[in-house]
Design a protein around this motif. Structure first.
Motif, PDB file in Angstrom:
ATOM      1  N   PRO A  22       0.837  -1.199   0.000  1.00 18.15           N
ATOM      2  CA  PRO A  22       0.000   0.000   0.000  1.00 18.15           C
ATOM      3  C   PRO A  22       0.878   1.257   0.000  1.00 18.15           C
ATOM      4  CG  PRO A  22      -0.783  -1.570   1.634  1.00 18.15           C
ATOM      5  CD  PRO A  22       0.532  -2.092   1.120  1.00 18.15           C
ATOM      6  N   LYS A  23       0.407   2.299  -0.651  1.00 20.61           N
ATOM      7  CA  LYS A  23       1.170   3.544  -0.779  1.00 20.61           C
ATOM      8  C   LYS A  23       1.620   4.066   0.579  1.00 20.61           C
ATOM      9  CE  LYS A  23       2.350   7.332  -3.246  1.00 20.61           C
ATOM     10  NZ  LYS A  23       3.650   7.690  -2.758  1.00 20.61           N
ATOM     11  N   SER A  24       0.786   3.948   1.589  1.00 20.60           N
ATOM     12  CA  SER A  24       1.154   4.445   2.916  1.00 20.60           C
ATOM     13  C   SER A  24       2.358   3.688   3.476  1.00 20.60           C
ATOM     14  CB  SER A  24      -0.034   4.353   3.871  1.00 20.60           C
ATOM     15  OG  SER A  24      -0.443   2.998   4.014  1.00 20.60           O
ATOM     16  N   GLU A  25       2.448   2.379   3.215  1.00 19.09           N
ATOM     17  CA  GLU A  25       3.594   1.592   3.678  1.00 19.09           C
ATOM     18  C   GLU A  25       4.858   1.967   2.900  1.00 19.09           C
ATOM     19  OE1 GLU A  25       3.137  -2.661   4.324  1.00 19.09           O
ATOM     20  OE2 GLU A  25       0.968  -2.363   4.526  1.00 19.09           O
ATOM     21  N   GLN A  26       4.708   2.149   1.591  1.00 14.74           N
ATOM     22  CA  GLN A  26       5.849   2.578   0.786  1.00 14.74           C
ATOM     23  C   GLN A  26       6.372   3.925   1.287  1.00 14.74           C
ATOM     24  OE1 GLN A  26       5.487   2.390  -3.550  1.00 14.74           O
ATOM     25  NE2 GLN A  26       3.707   1.056  -3.274  1.00 14.74           N
ATOM     26  N   ASP A  27       5.459   4.852   1.541  1.00 15.87           N
ATOM     27  CA  ASP A  27       5.842   6.179   2.009  1.00 15.87           C
ATOM     28  C   ASP A  27       6.545   6.104   3.364  1.00 15.87           C
ATOM     29  OD1 ASP A  27       4.763   7.246  -0.281  1.00 15.87           O
ATOM     30  OD2 ASP A  27       2.934   8.007   0.702  1.00 15.87           O
ATOM     31  N   ALA A  28       6.066   5.249   4.259  1.00 24.26           N
ATOM     32  CA  ALA A  28       6.694   5.101   5.576  1.00 24.26           C
ATOM     33  C   ALA A  28       8.117   4.551   5.433  1.00 24.26           C
ATOM     34  CB  ALA A  28       5.849   4.198   6.466  1.00 24.26           C
ATOM     35  N   ILE A  29       8.287   3.564   4.562  1.00 19.04           N
ATOM     36  CA  ILE A  29       9.620   2.999   4.326  1.00 19.04           C
ATOM     37  C   ILE A  29      10.517   4.054   3.698  1.00 19.04           C
ATOM     38  CG2 ILE A  29      10.897   1.305   2.947  1.00 19.04           C
ATOM     39  CD1 ILE A  29       8.428  -0.588   3.388  1.00 19.04           C
ATOM     40  N   ASP A  30      10.002   4.786   2.718  1.00 19.47           N
ATOM     41  CA  ASP A  30      10.790   5.841   2.074  1.00 19.47           C
ATOM     42  C   ASP A  30      11.214   6.908   3.080  1.00 19.47           C
ATOM     43  OD1 ASP A  30      10.740   4.684  -0.447  1.00 19.47           O
ATOM     44  OD2 ASP A  30       9.044   5.893  -1.157  1.00 19.47           O
ATOM     45  N   THR A  31      10.296   7.331   3.931  1.00 26.27           N
ATOM     46  CA  THR A  31      10.621   8.360   4.929  1.00 26.27           C
ATOM     47  C   THR A  31      11.731   7.892   5.852  1.00 26.27           C
ATOM     48  OG1 THR A  31       8.384   9.275   4.834  1.00 26.27           O
ATOM     49  CG2 THR A  31       9.674   9.747   6.821  1.00 26.27           C
ATOM     50  N   LEU A  32      11.602   6.689   6.372  1.00 24.00           N
ATOM     51  CA  LEU A  32      12.622   6.130   7.256  1.00 24.00           C
ATOM     52  C   LEU A  32      13.942   5.941   6.504  1.00 24.00           C
ATOM     53  CD1 LEU A  32      13.495   4.855   9.954  1.00 24.00           C
ATOM     54  CD2 LEU A  32      12.610   2.681   9.078  1.00 24.00           C
ATOM     55  N   GLY A  33      13.862   5.361   5.318  1.00 25.27           N
ATOM     56  CA  GLY A  33      15.069   5.065   4.551  1.00 25.27           C
ATOM     57  C   GLY A  33      15.832   6.304   4.142  1.00 25.27           C
ATOM     58  N   VAL A  34      15.130   7.336   3.690  1.00 27.56           N
ATOM     59  CA  VAL A  34      15.790   8.580   3.274  1.00 27.56           C
ATOM     60  C   VAL A  34      16.475   9.235   4.468  1.00 27.56           C
ATOM     61  CG1 VAL A  34      15.366  10.916   2.407  1.00 27.56           C
ATOM     62  CG2 VAL A  34      14.363   8.944   1.233  1.00 27.56           C
ATOM     63  N   PRO A  95      21.178   1.675   4.728  1.00 29.71           N
ATOM     64  CA  PRO A  95      19.723   1.553   4.574  1.00 29.71           C
ATOM     65  C   PRO A  95      19.285   0.874   3.276  1.00 29.71           C
ATOM     66  CG  PRO A  95      20.352   3.846   4.969  1.00 29.71           C
ATOM     67  CD  PRO A  95      21.604   3.056   4.933  1.00 29.71           C
ATOM     68  N   HIS A  96      20.155   0.837   2.282  1.00 25.48           N
ATOM     69  CA  HIS A  96      19.796   0.138   1.043  1.00 25.48           C
ATOM     70  C   HIS A  96      19.453  -1.324   1.345  1.00 25.48           C
ATOM     71  CE1 HIS A  96      19.744  -0.981  -3.174  1.00 25.48           C
ATOM     72  NE2 HIS A  96      20.633  -1.925  -2.937  1.00 25.48           N
ATOM     73  N   ILE A  97      20.141  -1.908   2.318  1.00 27.28           N
ATOM     74  CA  ILE A  97      19.895  -3.313   2.659  1.00 27.28           C
ATOM     75  C   ILE A  97      19.182  -3.502   3.992  1.00 27.28           C
ATOM     76  CG2 ILE A  97      21.696  -4.304   1.204  1.00 27.28           C
ATOM     77  CD1 ILE A  97      23.563  -4.321   3.600  1.00 27.28           C
ATOM     78  N   THR A  98      19.089  -2.450   4.814  1.00 26.29           N
ATOM     79  CA  THR A  98      18.423  -2.600   6.105  1.00 26.29           C
ATOM     80  C   THR A  98      16.999  -2.031   6.125  1.00 26.29           C
ATOM     81  OG1 THR A  98      19.353  -0.527   6.963  1.00 26.29           O
ATOM     82  CG2 THR A  98      20.613  -2.569   7.369  1.00 26.29           C
ATOM     83  N   VAL A  99      16.688  -1.120   5.189  1.00 31.58           N
ATOM     84  CA  VAL A  99      15.357  -0.504   5.148  1.00 31.58           C
ATOM     85  C   VAL A  99      14.694  -0.747   3.791  1.00 31.58           C
ATOM     86  CG1 VAL A  99      14.041   1.652   5.340  1.00 31.58           C
ATOM     87  CG2 VAL A  99      16.067   1.293   6.783  1.00 31.58           C
ATOM     88  N   PHE A 100      15.399  -0.407   2.739  1.00 33.91           N
ATOM     89  CA  PHE A 100      14.868  -0.561   1.380  1.00 33.91           C
ATOM     90  C   PHE A 100      15.001  -2.013   0.926  1.00 33.91           C
ATOM     91  CE2 PHE A 100      16.061   4.029   1.381  1.00 33.91           C
ATOM     92  CZ  PHE A 100      14.790   4.537   1.147  1.00 33.91           C
ATOM     93  N   PRO A 101      14.370  -2.376  -0.185  1.00 36.99           N
ATOM     94  CA  PRO A 101      14.424  -3.771  -0.641  1.00 36.99           C
ATOM     95  C   PRO A 101      15.690  -4.128  -1.422  1.00 36.99           C
ATOM     96  CG  PRO A 101      12.935  -2.534  -2.047  1.00 36.99           C
ATOM     97  CD  PRO A 101      13.370  -1.604  -0.948  1.00 36.99           C
ATOM     98  N   GLY A 102      16.771  -3.393  -1.221  1.00 35.06           N
ATOM     99  CA  GLY A 102      18.019  -3.721  -1.892  1.00 35.06           C
ATOM    100  C   GLY A 102      18.559  -5.052  -1.400  1.00 35.06           C
ATOM    101  N   ASP A 103      19.190  -5.799  -2.291  1.00 35.79           N
ATOM    102  CA  ASP A 103      19.707  -7.109  -1.880  1.00 35.79           C
ATOM    103  C   ASP A 103      21.203  -7.081  -1.608  1.00 35.79           C
ATOM    104  OD1 ASP A 103      20.336  -6.976  -4.680  1.00 35.79           O
ATOM    105  OD2 ASP A 103      20.555  -9.141  -4.699  1.00 35.79           O
ATOM    106  N   GLY A 104      21.903  -6.000  -1.974  1.00 35.67           N
ATOM    107  CA  GLY A 104      23.325  -5.960  -1.683  1.00 35.67           C
ATOM    108  C   GLY A 104      24.005  -4.711  -2.185  1.00 35.67           C
ATOM    109  N   VAL A 105      25.275  -4.614  -1.818  1.00 31.32           N
ATOM    110  CA  VAL A 105      26.171  -3.573  -2.314  1.00 31.32           C
ATOM    111  C   VAL A 105      27.446  -4.288  -2.727  1.00 31.32           C
ATOM    112  CG1 VAL A 105      27.421  -1.445  -1.782  1.00 31.32           C
ATOM    113  CG2 VAL A 105      25.205  -1.872  -0.681  1.00 31.32           C
ATOM    114  N   ASP A 106      27.796  -4.184  -3.999  1.00 29.44           N
ATOM    115  CA  ASP A 106      29.016  -4.809  -4.505  1.00 29.44           C
ATOM    116  C   ASP A 106      30.146  -3.788  -4.466  1.00 29.44           C
ATOM    117  OD1 ASP A 106      27.521  -7.053  -5.059  1.00 29.44           O
ATOM    118  OD2 ASP A 106      27.364  -6.652  -7.203  1.00 29.44           O
ATOM    119  N   ILE A 107      31.297  -4.199  -3.935  1.00 28.92           N
ATOM    120  CA  ILE A 107      32.470  -3.338  -3.819  1.00 28.92           C
ATOM    121  C   ILE A 107      33.529  -3.823  -4.808  1.00 28.92           C
ATOM    122  CG2 ILE A 107      34.316  -2.549  -2.272  1.00 28.92           C
ATOM    123  CD1 ILE A 107      31.535  -1.565  -1.435  1.00 28.92           C
TER     124      ILE A 107
END
Length: 112
Positions: A22-34, A95-107
């Motif tokens: 739901p848009k409200s859940e996406q917005d909550a995740i975006d707010t926290l993640g940003v 936050p890319h991997i702890t809040v958002f649905p990112g699966d990783g960061v490659d170095i």
């Protein structure tokens, strides 16, 4: 000091799952993640040499032509660190991997 390319990755199905919320859940995740992303940037500012950015859809050019393509890359930045392990450690709580649905960061080291 060595520089490393940090590439944010996200599976298409994970992004689709996020967008199905739901848009409200996406917005909550975006707010926290940003908020957490901004805090992460501030905490790690001494290591960041290029803030990079997020990227969009992929176009691949080959010997046979130009076509749309898919890959998991959704963004990047460049950091300086003594080793790849030290660079990787910077991203452990990102936050890319702890809040958002990112699966990783490659170095990857930038080789000159």
């Amino acid at each position: 000091m060595p520089r490393f390319l940090a590439v944010y990755t996200m599976k298409q199905e994970d992004f689709a799952s996020f967008r199905s919320l739901p848009k409200s859940e996406q917005d909550a995740i975006d707010t926290l993640g940003v908020k957490q992303w901004a805090e992460w940037l501030e905490t790690n500012a001494a290591y960041i040499v290029d803030h990079g950015g997020m990227v969009g859809k992929t176009t691949r050019i080959t010997k046979t032509g130009i076509a749309d393509a898919a890959n998991p890359i959704c963004g990047y930045l460049v950091v300086e660190a003594e080793t790849a392990e030290a660079a990787a450690a910077i991203f452990q709580d990102h936050p890319h991997i702890t809040v958002f649905p990112g699966d990783g960061v490659d170095i990857m080291p930038l080789v000159t």
